[in-house]
Design a protein around this motif. Structure first.
Motif, short mmCIF file in Angstrom:
data_model
loop_
_atom_site.label_atom_id
_atom_site.label_comp_id
_atom_site.label_asym_id
_atom_site.label_seq_id
_atom_site.Cartn_x
_atom_site.Cartn_y
_atom_site.Cartn_z
N GLU A 246 -19.09 32.34 -1.54
CA GLU A 246 -18.21 31.30 -2.10
C GLU A 246 -16.92 31.85 -2.70
N ILE B 111 -17.97 28.78 -7.96
CA ILE B 111 -19.26 28.07 -7.97
C ILE B 111 -19.31 27.09 -9.13
N PHE C 283 -25.42 28.03 -3.52
CA PHE C 283 -24.57 29.16 -3.09
C PHE C 283 -25.42 30.30 -2.59
N PHE D 270 -24.53 36.44 -8.47
CA PHE D 270 -23.54 36.38 -7.39
C PHE D 270 -23.26 37.78 -6.82
N THR E 49 -24.49 22.56 -7.03
CA THR E 49 -23.95 23.28 -5.87
C THR E 49 -24.91 24.40 -5.51
N GLN F 220 -17.22 24.17 -8.33
CA GLN F 220 -17.90 23.27 -7.38
C GLN F 220 -18.93 22.40 -8.10
#
Length: 806
Positions: A505, A511, A501, A387, A499, A514
């Motif tokens: 997000e 995440i 990404f 991320f 999910t 989700q």
């Protein structure tokens, strides 16, 4: 001077004393000479004036009679005076009558020197006239011989100069001789004694030295040297002892020790290093450091060795190669200077056991003990790493998280036993691991829940979704295959939620949430299915919707009420109260203002609520004033929201409320937060001045928690600062909070602003605040917020003195 100061002390003193004496003598003689020249000039002027007077009358008569012979005789007689260089007489028409010039003579001074010293000695002239008969005969001019006059002056002062110079040189010589016997000779004896003294011996000097110099500076110098020598002997003994200790510690240290010279050659080895490296000291000293390292570890270590600075130790880890066996070691590098040499100390520790332990701990921390798969923490770390890379725009591709839950696993686990359940989990893990690729992290999240992190899938979202669906289908198909757990054949299915990404997000936690939401949706759909997260799955939460609905209802029907908390001074006297809004919901009970005030601000209800609070508080003050339960010196503190304060109609509304309830403006204290001032300081300042013009007090609430600025604080028309309770709460235990409270009080005192401390809950807090000059308080120690009637009953008495709430 460089030559002078390179000599012995006596020679330097003698030369300097002699030079100083000569200079002073010459300066003194020069001053005498200048003064003599000045007095001689006066005498010369007087002599020439007298001479003019003597010859004036005879020369006047000679000119009258036109007797040039007599006049020539007169001026020739003047030339017998060696101080006269030339004489001339002119008649009344200016024509030369007679003249005479002295014969050429030799003098010891030059014309330029004579003119320099006797520059103000001019020519002498006198008008020639007869009284009987009255006749203007002409003019007499005499030119002085300046060289003769200056030569005469020099001769008169030369004897004085020689005498003074001889006297001063003799005095300087005597002073130098006395200095030699009083200082130089004893000092030489002291120096000789110091040069012959041996280690751990006393300083030898004749008894006469002590007798003559016991109480003077040389005696003190000897005593000082004696003390220093004693200390030096003690230091040398300590140094020998320390050296022995150091050698013993090096030799018996558990860590290996290598000492390197400036060329990184080994010059010292201890026994532990010999055992660790399986080489003798002689072998190590004849070897280079590089031979101890593996080929891959040498260059990084060499860079670290080159980078270490003097007195800045550095710890590095590297790999040694000992008889073809790799040995992980931790080395403490310490570079230091000994006199003019630089050395590097290597403290070497075998960390092979620690490395094995760390690896084991790491496996326990990041891997599941049942399936040997990565665990939740491992997946979370990898997700955070992925991320962050996306947020930093290091990669623009899409990634995905897939959650998987085994259907009916609890039934299998309960019916067949936990052992069979664990074997089933291991079977699933083994089978699904074969389906994962290099960019997929497969982890067990706990229980029967697994997760997949697909780090890099592609940059086309449609294709990514298709790839995710294909991946999920292969997982679901694999799960549907018969599994063997012990003696049992087990049929299971799986529900999956995913999910996708790309770093926008908000956070890695979002995440995961989700993916969990998508899994929950899949399980809701009947299990053995898959759901891909869509934004509509996570609409506004029911709780938020319920809060907004309830808040609208409470605002419409005025379901709020005001509680009042007392404010007091250091004499336990009531000085006012703060109006605090309370909301009791029918279902949830009391809801904290910290929960519903932000919601009210977001949905636009805060202005209406703030209007109600102001109206209710002023109405209550008006009632208490009529009943004699509120003093005019007391203040009712009312919080004002930044949104409400910035409303264009706030000031007219405030005026209207004051007029409506007929409450003196001095009884009202509006509390605003410092963050409100950041948006438009000039506009806020204008409105605050208008409020002050009404007579209303202004306070800064929760001071210190926002963007406090002295720049605006000194210009604001405020009466009081309220120190936030977060600082007061830890006042007794946190030095930082105590320092902040001190600083606020001192600053407010300098600006002539009062200070009120919030959150005063105990007697020690109260006593400490009094000690640091804070004299106004609010908190549970004095009383909790209460409804109007209970507030009056509990805190308002005839004396208006507060009884602390214990």
């Amino acid at each position: 001077m460089g030559v002078v100061f390179s000599k012995s002390l006596f020679t330097k003193q003698a030369i300097l004393t002699l030079a100083l004496a000569i200079v002073l003598s010459l300066v003194s003689s020069g001053i005498q000479f200048v003064d003599g020249v000045r007095s001689q000039k006066t005498e010369i002027n007087q002599d020439f004036k007298e001479l003019l007077t003597v010859v004036e009358k005879p020369l006047s008569e000679a000119v009258f009679r036109l007797d040039t012979a007599f006049a020539q005789q007169q001026i020739d007689s003047l030339l017998f005076n060696p101080s006269i260089a030339h004489v001339e007489v002119r008649d009344e028409s200016g024509e030369l009558f007679v003249e005479a010039t002295a014969t050429k003579r030799h003098f010891s001074v030059s014309n330029s020197l004579a003119n320099y010293f006797l520059s103000d000695l001019q020519d002498y002239s006198r008008e020639l006239r007869l009284e009987t008969p009255i006749f203007q005969a002409g003019r007499l001019l005499i030119l002085p011989e300046k060289r003769f006059l200056l030569d005469k002056i020099f001769k008169e002062h030369l004897a004085s100069l020689i005498y003074n110079l001889f006297k001063d040189v003799l005095l300087a010589s005597l002073i130098s001789l006395v200095f030699y016997f009083l200082v130089t000779h004893p000092l030489m004896r002291l120096t000789e004694s110091l040069s012959t003294v041996g280690y751990k011996k006393e300083l030898p000097l004749p008894k006469s030295f002590y007798r003559h110099h016991k109480s003077d500076e040389l005696g003190d110098l000897h005593s000082t040297f004696a003390r220093l020598w004693k200390k030096l002997n003690t230091a040398l003994s300590d140094l020998e002892r320390s050296d022995s200790h150091t050698k013993a510690m090096i030799e018996h240290a558990a860590d290996g020790i290598l000492l390197l010279d400036e060329n990184n050659q080994i010059i010292l080895v201890n026994t532990a290093a010999e055992r660790m490296l399986k080489m003798s000291a002689e072998e190590l000293k004849s070897s280079s450091l590089e031979t101890l390292h593996t080929s891959s570890s040498w260059l990084p270590f060499l860079n670290s060795l080159s980078a270490v600075e003097v007195n800045s130790p550095l710890t590095v880890e590297t790999i040694y190669l000992i008889r073809d066996v790799e040995l992980p070691v931790e080395i403490r590098l310490a570079k230091y200077k000994v006199l003019d040499r630089t050395e590097v100390l290597l403290l070497i520790r075998d960390v092979s056991e620690r490395k094995e332990t760390e690896a084991h701990i790491h496996h326990l921390a990041y891997y599941d003990s049942v399936t040997n798969l990565p665990n939740r923490q491992y997946l979370a770390d990898k997700l955070n790493e992925t991320f962050k890379r996306k947020q930093q725009k290091l990669t623009l591709s899409y990634s995905a998280v897939v959650f998987m839950d085994l259907d009916r696993f609890k039934t299998i686990n309960d019916s067949l036993g936990h052992n069979v359940g664990d074997q089933l989990l291991c079977c699933v893990a083994s089978q699904l691991s074969s389906l994962t690729e290099e960019n997929v992290v497969f982890a067990r999240m706990g229980g029967d829940e697994f997760a997949f992190l697909l780090t890099y899938i592609g940059d086309d979202k449609d294709k990514v979704e298709k790839a995710i669906k294909g991946f999920v289908e292969s997982i679901m198909y694999a799960c549907q295959q018969v599994k063997k757990a012990g003696h049992h054949e087990v049929h299971i299915t799986a529900s999956l939620g995913a999910t996708i990404f790309d770093g926008n997000e908000g956070s890695a936690e979002a995440i995961l949430k989700q993916a969990d939401t998508a899994l929950y949706r899949a399980k809701e759909s009947g299990r053995n299915t898959f759901a891909l997260y869509k934004p509509e799955m996570q609409a506004v939460s029911d709780a938020r919707l319920d809060m907004e609905k309830a808040l609208h209802h409470a605002t419409e029907f005025k379901l709020f009420e005001l509680y009042y908390q007392p404010q007091t001074n250091d004499k336990n006297e009531l000085i006012g109260a703060e109006a605090l809004i309370r909301w009791k919901d029918e279902k949830k009970g009391f809801i904290s203002p910290a929960e519903f005030i932000p919601v009210a601000e977001e949905i636009g209800l805060i202005v209406e609520i703030g209007h109600w609070v102001l109206n209710e508080a002023l109405s209550q003050v008006a009632t208490w004033l009529k009943e004699g339960k509120w003093q005019l010196s007391w203040r009712m503190s009312i919080n004002v929201s930044p949104i409400q304060f910035q409303q264009a109609g706030f000031l007219p509304m405030l005026k209207a409320q004051l007029e409506k309830h007929d409450v003196p403006a001095s009884c009202v204290d509006l509390e605003i937060t410092e963050n409100m001032l950041l948006n438009d300081l000039s506009s806020c300042l204008k409105k605050m001045n208008a409020i002050k013009a009404l007579g209303v007090h202004l306070s800064i609430d929760d001071f210190g928690t926002g963007y406090s600025s002295l720049k605006y604080l000194k210009s604001l028309p405020i009466d009081r600062l309220k120190i936030d309770q977060s600082f007061v709460r830890d006042l007794l235990t946190d030095k930082s909070d105590e320092a902040i409270v001190h600083a606020v009080i001192a600053m407010a005192k300098a600006l002539n602003i009062s200070v009120l401390a919030e959150g005063v809950e105990t007697l020690p807090h109260y006593n400490r605040l009094r000690e640091i000059d804070c004299f106004y308080y609010q908190g549970y120690y004095f009383g909790h917020p209460l409804p109007p009637e209970e507030f009056i009953a509990a805190f308002v008495h005839d004396s208006a003195t507060l009884k602390p709430s214990l």
